[in-house]
Design a protein around this motif. Sequence first.
Motif, PDB file in Angstrom:
ATOM      1  N   ALA A  23      17.868  19.225  18.639  1.00  0.00           N
ATOM      2  CA  ALA A  23      17.986  20.418  17.797  1.00  0.00           C
ATOM      3  C   ALA A  23      16.764  21.319  17.925  1.00  0.00           C
ATOM      4  O   ALA A  23      16.895  22.547  17.984  1.00  0.00           O
ATOM      5  CB  ALA A  23      18.189  20.009  16.337  1.00  0.00           C
ATOM      6  N   LEU A  24      15.576  20.738  17.973  1.00  0.00           N
ATOM      7  CA  LEU A  24      14.353  21.538  18.115  1.00  0.00           C
ATOM      8  C   LEU A  24      14.341  22.305  19.433  1.00  0.00           C
ATOM      9  O   LEU A  24      14.013  23.488  19.466  1.00  0.00           O
ATOM     10  CB  LEU A  24      13.111  20.656  17.995  1.00  0.00           C
ATOM     11  CG  LEU A  24      12.781  20.196  16.578  1.00  0.00           C
ATOM     12  CD1 LEU A  24      11.809  19.017  16.597  1.00  0.00           C
ATOM     13  CD2 LEU A  24      12.211  21.356  15.769  1.00  0.00           C
ATOM     14  N   HIS A  25      14.711  21.631  20.521  1.00  0.00           N
ATOM     15  CA  HIS A  25      14.753  22.316  21.825  1.00  0.00           C
ATOM     16  C   HIS A  25      15.777  23.445  21.822  1.00  0.00           C
ATOM     17  O   HIS A  25      15.498  24.547  22.303  1.00  0.00           O
ATOM     18  CB  HIS A  25      15.064  21.318  22.947  1.00  0.00           C
ATOM     19  CG  HIS A  25      13.900  20.509  23.388  1.00  0.00           C
ATOM     20  ND1 HIS A  25      12.907  21.006  24.210  1.00  0.00           N
ATOM     21  CD2 HIS A  25      13.541  19.235  23.112  1.00  0.00           C
ATOM     22  CE1 HIS A  25      12.003  20.077  24.437  1.00  0.00           C
ATOM     23  NE2 HIS A  25      12.361  18.976  23.773  1.00  0.00           N
ATOM     24  N   LEU A  26      16.961  23.187  21.266  1.00  0.00           N
ATOM     25  CA  LEU A  26      17.999  24.220  21.229  1.00  0.00           C
ATOM     26  C   LEU A  26      17.637  25.361  20.279  1.00  0.00           C
ATOM     27  O   LEU A  26      17.913  26.523  20.570  1.00  0.00           O
ATOM     28  CB  LEU A  26      19.340  23.596  20.835  1.00  0.00           C
ATOM     29  CG  LEU A  26      19.937  22.641  21.866  1.00  0.00           C
ATOM     30  CD1 LEU A  26      21.120  21.885  21.271  1.00  0.00           C
ATOM     31  CD2 LEU A  26      20.338  23.383  23.129  1.00  0.00           C
ATOM     32  N   ALA A  27      16.997  25.028  19.175  1.00  0.00           N
ATOM     33  CA  ALA A  27      16.574  26.062  18.225  1.00  0.00           C
ATOM     34  C   ALA A  27      15.548  26.987  18.862  1.00  0.00           C
ATOM     35  O   ALA A  27      15.584  28.207  18.656  1.00  0.00           O
ATOM     36  CB  ALA A  27      16.013  25.420  16.962  1.00  0.00           C
ATOM     37  N   GLN A  28      14.637  26.428  19.640  1.00  0.00           N
ATOM     38  CA  GLN A  28      13.641  27.256  20.331  1.00  0.00           C
ATOM     39  C   GLN A  28      14.295  28.204  21.327  1.00  0.00           C
ATOM     40  O   GLN A  28      13.770  29.270  21.608  1.00  0.00           O
ATOM     41  CB  GLN A  28      12.600  26.384  21.039  1.00  0.00           C
ATOM     42  CG  GLN A  28      11.614  25.746  20.112  1.00  0.00           C
ATOM     43  CD  GLN A  28      10.537  24.970  20.850  1.00  0.00           C
ATOM     44  OE1 GLN A  28      10.644  24.655  22.038  1.00  0.00           O
ATOM     45  NE2 GLN A  28       9.474  24.646  20.134  1.00  0.00           N
ATOM     46  N   LYS A  29      15.449  27.808  21.857  1.00  0.00           N
ATOM     47  CA  LYS A  29      16.192  28.662  22.792  1.00  0.00           C
ATOM     48  C   LYS A  29      17.110  29.634  22.053  1.00  0.00           C
ATOM     49  O   LYS A  29      17.915  30.322  22.664  1.00  0.00           O
ATOM     50  CB  LYS A  29      17.016  27.800  23.750  1.00  0.00           C
ATOM     51  CG  LYS A  29      16.211  26.812  24.536  1.00  0.00           C
ATOM     52  CD  LYS A  29      15.800  27.385  25.846  1.00  0.00           C
ATOM     53  CE  LYS A  29      15.162  26.297  26.686  1.00  0.00           C
ATOM     54  NZ  LYS A  29      13.926  26.676  27.265  1.00  0.00           N
TER      55      LYS A  29
END
Length: 166
Positions: A21-27
């Motif tokens: 979720a953190l990686h996708l949120a940053q994108k």
Amino acid sequence: MKEKVYDIVIVGAGPAGLNCALHLAQKEYNIAIVEKDKFPREKVGGDGLTSYVLFELKQLGEEYVNDFLSLENINPIKGARIHTSDSNLVDLYEIIKNEYENAFCHVCKRKTFDTFLFEKLKTFANVDVFESYKVIDAEVYDTHAWVTNGKFKINAKAIVGSDGAS
């Protein structure tokens, strides 16, 4: 009113789901993450974090590593040795080196680590968190998907299953 459709719904807010979720949120994807329990929650096991965890945190940003290492009760393990059945000794520090604190792993309560990642995730405006949401059904189609707890559905373009043994 039009129903909200997320880019991705992630089922499970353990380390894997939160990291995803953190990686996708940053994108800048619109994320819904659902967790059957309420934070902070106790989880048995998973208290040993290898150097790979710090590598993953560094991918999110150096501040994630620094913030993690500044938490209370994070204990670096500076060495470990395996005694083999044929009386050989293998020093793990030489195999798995870590640029942080000269440690090859850290010990941290799973509750502390999950809560750390969870609090980081809640800072993103493009993430909605649904705690105490136990998924009882899900459907995936060519163009959309949904999960439900029996009371309401969360619609998304895709589902990531990160619910561990469940």
